[in-house]
Design an enzyme around this catalytic site. Structure first.
Site, mmCIF file in Angstrom:
data_model
loop_
_atom_site.group_PDB
_atom_site.id
_atom_site.type_symbol
_atom_site.label_atom_id
_atom_site.label_comp_id
_atom_site.label_asym_id
_atom_site.label_seq_id
_atom_site.Cartn_x
_atom_site.Cartn_y
_atom_site.Cartn_z
ATOM 1 N N HIS A 1 43.337 -50.073 -48.342
ATOM 2 C CA HIS A 1 42.155 -49.594 -47.611
ATOM 3 C C HIS A 1 40.961 -49.331 -48.527
ATOM 4 O O HIS A 1 39.833 -49.193 -48.045
ATOM 5 C CB HIS A 1 42.472 -48.301 -46.851
ATOM 6 C CG HIS A 1 43.511 -48.455 -45.781
ATOM 7 N ND1 HIS A 1 43.420 -49.395 -44.779
ATOM 8 C CD2 HIS A 1 44.686 -47.793 -45.561
ATOM 9 C CE1 HIS A 1 44.485 -49.305 -43.994
ATOM 10 N NE2 HIS A 1 45.274 -48.351 -44.450
ATOM 11 N N ASP B 1 51.213 -54.811 -43.745
ATOM 12 C CA ASP B 1 51.199 -53.380 -43.445
ATOM 13 C C ASP B 1 50.719 -53.204 -41.995
ATOM 14 O O ASP B 1 49.910 -53.990 -41.500
ATOM 15 C CB ASP B 1 50.244 -52.662 -44.409
ATOM 16 C CG ASP B 1 50.258 -51.148 -44.253
ATOM 17 O OD1 ASP B 1 50.914 -50.477 -45.073
ATOM 18 O OD2 ASP B 1 49.602 -50.637 -43.314
ATOM 19 N N HIS C 1 48.700 -51.286 -40.794
ATOM 20 C CA HIS C 1 47.277 -50.963 -40.714
ATOM 21 C C HIS C 1 46.448 -52.095 -41.327
ATOM 22 O O HIS C 1 46.919 -52.790 -42.225
ATOM 23 C CB HIS C 1 47.019 -49.624 -41.421
ATOM 24 C CG HIS C 1 47.909 -48.527 -40.911
ATOM 25 N ND1 HIS C 1 49.057 -48.146 -41.569
ATOM 26 C CD2 HIS C 1 47.849 -47.789 -39.777
ATOM 27 C CE1 HIS C 1 49.658 -47.184 -40.864
ATOM 28 N NE2 HIS C 1 48.953 -46.958 -39.770
ATOM 29 N N ASP D 1 55.431 -50.227 -42.713
ATOM 30 C CA ASP D 1 55.246 -49.219 -41.666
ATOM 31 C C ASP D 1 55.100 -49.804 -40.259
ATOM 32 O O ASP D 1 54.816 -49.069 -39.313
ATOM 33 C CB ASP D 1 54.066 -48.289 -41.999
ATOM 34 C CG ASP D 1 52.818 -49.030 -42.445
ATOM 35 O OD1 ASP D 1 52.801 -50.272 -42.371
ATOM 36 O OD2 ASP D 1 51.862 -48.359 -42.872
HETATM 37 N N1 6DK Z 1 43.603 -41.786 -38.993
HETATM 38 C C1 6DK Z 1 48.535 -47.221 -45.108
HETATM 39 O O1 6DK Z 1 49.833 -47.142 -44.601
HETATM 40 C C2 6DK Z 1 47.741 -45.954 -44.806
HETATM 41 O O2 6DK Z 1 47.933 -48.348 -44.532
HETATM 42 C C3 6DK Z 1 47.618 -45.626 -43.326
HETATM 43 C C4 6DK Z 1 46.594 -44.537 -43.132
HETATM 44 C C5 6DK Z 1 46.540 -44.069 -41.705
HETATM 45 C C6 6DK Z 1 45.597 -42.912 -41.619
HETATM 46 C C7 6DK Z 1 45.521 -42.361 -40.241
HETATM 47 C C8 6DK Z 1 44.248 -41.580 -40.106
HETATM 48 C C9 6DK Z 1 42.345 -41.348 -38.694
HETATM 49 C C10 6DK Z 1 41.714 -40.378 -39.398
HETATM 50 C C11 6DK Z 1 40.443 -39.992 -39.053
HETATM 51 C C12 6DK Z 1 39.786 -40.581 -37.994
HETATM 52 C C13 6DK Z 1 40.435 -41.569 -37.285
HETATM 53 C C14 6DK Z 1 41.712 -41.941 -37.631
HETATM 54 F F1 6DK Z 1 47.432 -47.534 -47.136
HETATM 55 C C15 6DK Z 1 48.636 -47.411 -46.620
HETATM 56 F F2 6DK Z 1 49.227 -46.381 -47.153
HETATM 57 F F3 6DK Z 1 49.320 -48.473 -46.901
HETATM 58 O O3 6DK Z 1 43.828 -40.868 -40.955
HETATM 59 ZN ZN ZN Z 2 49.906 -48.692 -43.343
#
Ligand code: 6DK
Ligand code: ZN
Length: 370
Positions: A143, A180, A182, A268
Site C-alpha cells: 500500500h 493479497d 486488498h 488474507d
Molecule cells: N480500513 C494488507 O493486508 C493491509 O493489505 C490491509 C489494511 C486494511 C486496513 C483497513 C483499514 C480503513 C481505515 C480507514 C478508513 C477506511 C478504511 F498491506 C497488507 F498488510 F498486506 O484501515
Molecule cells: Zn491485505
C-alpha cells in the site's frame, strides 16, 4: 532449482502496539485497546511451521540486509523516508501516514531489513544461486506509495525490489502479481506511468483502500495498459480466483514476457481471515502458485520471487504460506493442511455469474499489453 528463504527475528519486533485492533484506541471515547491486527503472531507461527514440517532442508537460507538510502530513494521521496525515520525515532513510535499504520520505535531499521531481505533474494536470483524465493517479512509494503505509508505499510518492498532488479541486474521487464485481498494501490501508483513494470492485482472489490483497484485503472502515459485490476466481489472463492488466474493473470504474463515475476503474497483472501470476506483455501494458493511457477518456467527461466504481505489468521496463515512454498520448491512436506476437511465445501463453490463478469472485464484488457 533452488528456493531461497528470507526471515529474521527482527521482523517480529516491528511494534504495532495496542490499538483498537486496527484503528487508534481511545478509552475516553469508549474505544477499547487490543493487540493490533498486524502483529507478529501469524508470521512467527508460519516460520515455525516451515521448520517443523521439514521444509528448511529444501530451502537455501538467504540472510537479509538493510536496504540502503539509495535503494529506498529509487521508489520513495526523501521526505517520506525522513518521515518514517523521524516517527521511528520517537520513544513511543508514530504513524506511517494515514493514522492507521503504526511505526514502532526502531521500525525504520526493521522496515529497511524487510525491503533488504527481498533485495537479497533478487540478487541471489540474478547470481543464479536460486530460481525461486520467499521473503517472510514484516512490515508489509504494497500500500505504500512514493510519498506516504498506509494500510500498515511503511516502504513498498516489492517496488524497491523491482527497481533493484532493473537497475543492478539488467532485468528489464518486471511483472508484479499481487493476490493479497486488498488492492496493491501503492505498487500500482508507483509504476502507473511505467511500461516496463506490469502490475496485476486480484483483490476484493472496494475493500481497502476504499474506491481503489477498479478495472478501468490501467496506467497513464507510456504505462497505459500496464496496470491490471481484477476487483472480485466479496464472497469469491477457489473457482473465481482460479478463473481470474487462467483468464487474466497468465495470459497477461504470456503477452508481457517478463524477465522476472514478483509475487505480493498476501494470504488474507483465505476463508478464515478477519480482514476480508473471500473464501480461499490452501488448495487455492497451491493451484495459483503452480500456475505462476509454470509461467515463470516458460517465460523467465523460472525466476519467481514472493514477498509476504497480509494474512491475519494466526492458525490458517501458516498453511497457506506452506502451500505456496511447497509449489515454489516443487516438494510436498509431511504436513497436510489440517483444516482441509473443514473447508472442503468452500473449494466446491462454483464460479458465479457476477464473479465471471468481473473477470471477463479484466480479461478484455489483456490484448492491450505490449
Ligand atoms: N480500513 C494488507 O493486508 C493491509 O493489505 C490491509 C489494511 C486494511 C486496513 C483497513 C483499514 C480503513 C481505515 C480507514 C478508513 C477506511 C478504511 F498491506 C497488507 F498488510 F498486506 O484501515
Ligand atoms: Zn491485505
Amino acid at each position: 532449482m533452488t528456493t531461497g528463504y528470507v526471515f529474521h527475528p527482527e521482523y517480529l519486533w516491528h511494534d504495532t502496539g495496542t490499538s483498537a485492533g486496527l484503528l487508534p484506541a481511545d478509552p475516553t471515547a469508549g474505544v477499547q485497546p487490543a493487540v493490533h491486527i498486524e502483529n507478529p503472531e501469524a508470521k512467527r507461527r508460519t516460520h515455525e511451521l516451515i521448520h517443523a514440517c521439514g521444509l528448511m532442508a529444501e530451502l537455501l537460507v538467504i540472510e537479509p540486509r538493510r536496504a540502503t538510502m539509495t535503494e529506498l530513494l529509487r521508489v520513495h521521496t526523501p521526505a517520506h523516508v525522513q518521515h518514517i525515520r523521524d516517527q521511528s525515532d520517537l520513544r513511543g513510535g508514530g504513524d506511517a501516514g494515514d493514522g492507521f499504520s503504526p511505526v514502532g520505535h526502531g521500525s525504520y531499521d526493521i522496515a529497511r531489513l524487510a525491503a533488504g531481505g527481498l533485495l537479497a533474494l533478487v540478487t541471489a536470483v540474478a547470481d543464479g544461486d536460486i530460481t525461486t524465493g520467499y521473503a517472510l517479512t514484516r512490515p508489509p509494503g504494497h500500500h505504500a506509495t512514493a510519498d506516504t505509508g498506509m494500510g500498515f505499510c511503511l516502504f513498498n518492498n516489492i517496488a524497491i525490489a523491482a527497481r533493484h532488479a532493473q537497475t543492478l541486474h539488467g532485468m528489464t521487464r518486471i511483472a508484479i502479481v499481487d493476490w493479497d485481498a486488498h488492492h496493491g494501490n501503492g505498487t500500482q501508483t508507483i509504476f502507473y506511468p511505467d511500461p516496463t513494470v506490469l502490475t496485476i492485482s486480484l483483490h476484493q472489490a472496494n475493500c481497502f483502500p476504499p474506491d481503489s483497484g477498479w478495472t478501468h485503472e490501467n496506467g497513464i502515459a507510456d504505462g497505459t495498459g500496464h496496470a491490471l485490476n481484477v476487483p472480485l466481489p466479496a464472497g469469491s472463492g477457489h473457482a473465481a480466483y482460479l478463473h481470474a488466474m487462467r483468464q487474466v493473470v497468465i495470459p497477461a504474463l504470456d503477452r508481457f514476457r517478463p524477465d522476472l515475476i514478483l509475487l505480493a503474497n498476501g494470504v488474507d483472501a483465505n476463508v478464515f481471515d478477519p480482514m476480508a470476506r473471500q473464501m480461499l483455501t490452501t488448495s487455492t494458493y497451491r493451484h495459483m502458485t503452480r500456475l505462476l511457477v509454470d509461467a515463470a518456467d516458460r517465460l523467465c527461466h523460472g525466476r519467481l520471487i514472493a514477498v509476504h504481505e497480509g494474512g491475519y489468521s494466526p492458525f490458517y496463515t501458516p498453511y497457506c504460506v506452506l502451500a505456496v512454498l511447497e509449489e515454489l520448491t516443487g516438494t510436498t512436506t509431511r504436513v497436510a493442511d489440517p483444516f482441509a476437511t473443514v473447508v472442503a465445501g468452500y473449494t466446491a463453490e462454483p464460479l458465479r455469474p457476477h464473479q465471471q463478469d468481473a473477470i471477463d472485464a479484466a480479461a478484455a484488457l489483456v490484448p492491450h499489453i505490449t
